[in-house]
Design a protein around this motif. Sequence first.
Motif, PDB file in Angstrom:
ATOM      1  N   THR A  17       0.833  -1.200   0.000  1.00  0.00           N
ATOM      2  CA  THR A  17       0.000   0.000   0.000  1.00  0.00           C
ATOM      3  C   THR A  17       0.871   1.256   0.000  1.00  0.00           C
ATOM      4  OG1 THR A  17      -1.756  -1.222   1.105  1.00  0.00           O
ATOM      5  CG2 THR A  17      -1.875   1.165   1.208  1.00  0.00           C
ATOM      6  N   ASP A  40      -8.167  -4.029  -1.284  1.00  0.00           N
ATOM      7  CA  ASP A  40      -8.197  -4.689   0.026  1.00  0.00           C
ATOM      8  C   ASP A  40      -9.553  -4.434   0.685  1.00  0.00           C
ATOM      9  OD1 ASP A  40      -7.355  -6.183   2.127  1.00  0.00           O
ATOM     10  OD2 ASP A  40      -5.505  -5.059   2.475  1.00  0.00           O
ATOM     11  N   ASN A  45      -6.980   0.603   3.627  1.00  0.00           N
ATOM     12  CA  ASN A  45      -6.121   1.612   4.240  1.00  0.00           C
ATOM     13  C   ASN A  45      -5.333   2.456   3.262  1.00  0.00           C
ATOM     14  OD1 ASN A  45      -4.013  -0.263   3.761  1.00  0.00           O
ATOM     15  ND2 ASN A  45      -4.382  -1.186   5.765  1.00  0.00           N
ATOM     16  N   ASP A 120      -3.769  -1.742  -5.908  1.00  0.00           N
ATOM     17  CA  ASP A 120      -3.134  -2.117  -4.641  1.00  0.00           C
ATOM     18  C   ASP A 120      -3.747  -3.429  -4.167  1.00  0.00           C
ATOM     19  OD1 ASP A 120      -1.912  -2.208  -2.161  1.00  0.00           O
ATOM     20  OD2 ASP A 120      -3.240  -0.728  -1.246  1.00  0.00           O
TER      21      ASP A 120
HETATM   22 MG   LIG Z   1      -2.004  -2.982   1.956  1.00  0.00          MG
END
Ligand SMILES: [Mg+2]
Lengths: 269, 247
Positions: A17, A40, A45, A120
């Motif tokens: 990330t 995710d 996040n 991501d």
């Molecule tokens: Mg991550």
Amino acid sequence: MSKVIVVTSGKGGVGKTTSSAAFAAGLASKGHKTAVIDFDVGLRNLDLIMGVERRVVYDFVNVINGESTLKQALIKDKRVENLYILPASQTRDKDALNKEGVESVINELKADGFDYIVCDSPAGIEKGAFMALYFADEAIVVTNPEVSSVRDSDRILGILQSRSKVAEEGGTVKEHLLITRYSPERVEGGDMLSKEDIQEILSIPLLGVIPESGSVLQASNSGNPVIMDKESQAGQAYMDVVSRFLGEDIPLRFVESEEKKGFFKKLFG
Amino acid sequence: MQLKGEMSMLNVLHIQDTDVSEICSKLEQKRDEAPQFFMQSPIVIDGSELSGNALEFDFSALKQGLLDLGFIPVGSRNFPPAANNLMRESGWAIMRDQQSTSSVSKSEPVQKNQVKDSPVEESKENINTAPQTNPVAVMKTQMTVDRPVRSGQQVYAENSDMTVLSPTSAGSEIMADGSIHIYGALRGRVLAGARGNESARIYCQSLQAELIAIAGRYQLLDESDTTLKGKPAMIRLDGEKLVIEAL
Ligand SMILES: [Mg+2]
Ligand SMILES: Nc1ncnc2c1ncn2[C@@H]1O[C@H](COP(=O)(O)OP(=O)(O)OP(=O)(O)O)[C@@H](O)[C@H]1O
């Protein structure tokens, strides 16, 4: 032509990330229209690291389910021109993702003129990771200098080259190795694998090495991608990664310990 | 001798009815739950639970469907003998004398179109008594692998030799019914003579394998006292013993 790039690793917590945020921000800062998607689902996040968590109204899953338009869900970054973030949902799980939905979002981004779409990936090799890599043209495989991380990267490379859409159609996903949390002192002390060891095992081209650096945590706590911290070594190393990705020939930095550098300076300097 | 199940976990697809597209779409779902587990993995079809007429079964379509899904169809078992010709024509190897395994699979609760990874135990005697016309006995041309074989991947050269030009990773498995030549670093498991061919050999440029096996005799490299680790080597079978020699 837009390019879809997955940032993946197999192993968790290696810096996917952090790298996705830095890489996307770097591409955008060089004038390329870039979207970064958080795959995710359930543990979002990316929005935190990018400092946009309080601007999330709709998310990736809402778009897939037709509950919002892509325009409504995309968050335009206020610091970097050309940078857009598509956050993950925190309240759903990975089953909310499906090939058709992901494909339609990616196609719409392409049609909207995005140059780069950075995905991501979550950790693991299950559904979320599979969805993140399925539509990739290129992959940045994030690896820490330790055996288990290298093994997991190897595993994800196998999946990439056999189960992605490009692979299913007989092509090859372009591979890039990104070594993060590299500590030259610990490598020289024999506690960590060297970048040469890692390359020898994975045999894919090295895109860059990001040193272990306290500025990464600071940056993510303040919600600024570390690449914007021009003072920090990690930030500079990420900027080198972006330049290399765009075709510039730039030597590696921050891969030798101060001690060793000092020694060579005495010898040759 | 027995080809030990622990060394080659074959997926067995139990066929219950003749709807091939239904079977494939169920299998696709299964595969997508654990793509890394099933990718390029050998698969055997089992007809012991088939309720429809085996002569109406589209074996070619099933073979193609399995290939499209990324499986490697290895053979079939427990179909009525009347369907043997049909299966051979569509390119299926018929695995013989499987009473023992079929009774095992019958004792398990039957779930529709379930993929099981059950060890296939096949005795060498069975293979040897198969007539020469059996497709199993015909060596095809050899198979070339030119991409790294990564951790978790399994590559199988059915009825043939294998040449690997790239490295194989720790946690990978390469298998051939014939001999295996590896020009990159050999770091994973390597099984030659997977169906009992004792004259199969393994040739490699850099021997770092986790496990070596020929015709079911296997050894962990770490338990071997060879001085050839990391070096070019040839492995052959001498009686019951694996012999590692310099190349
Ligand atoms: Mg991550
Ligand atoms: N170069 C670095 N130096 C120091 N710390 C780092 C570095 N890169 C990442 N970290 C730290 O490692 C932790 C994990 O980073 P990150 O969340 O980017 O990993 P991830 O691979 O996305 O994790 P997950 O698998 O959970 O999604 C964070 O606390 C981050 O601050």
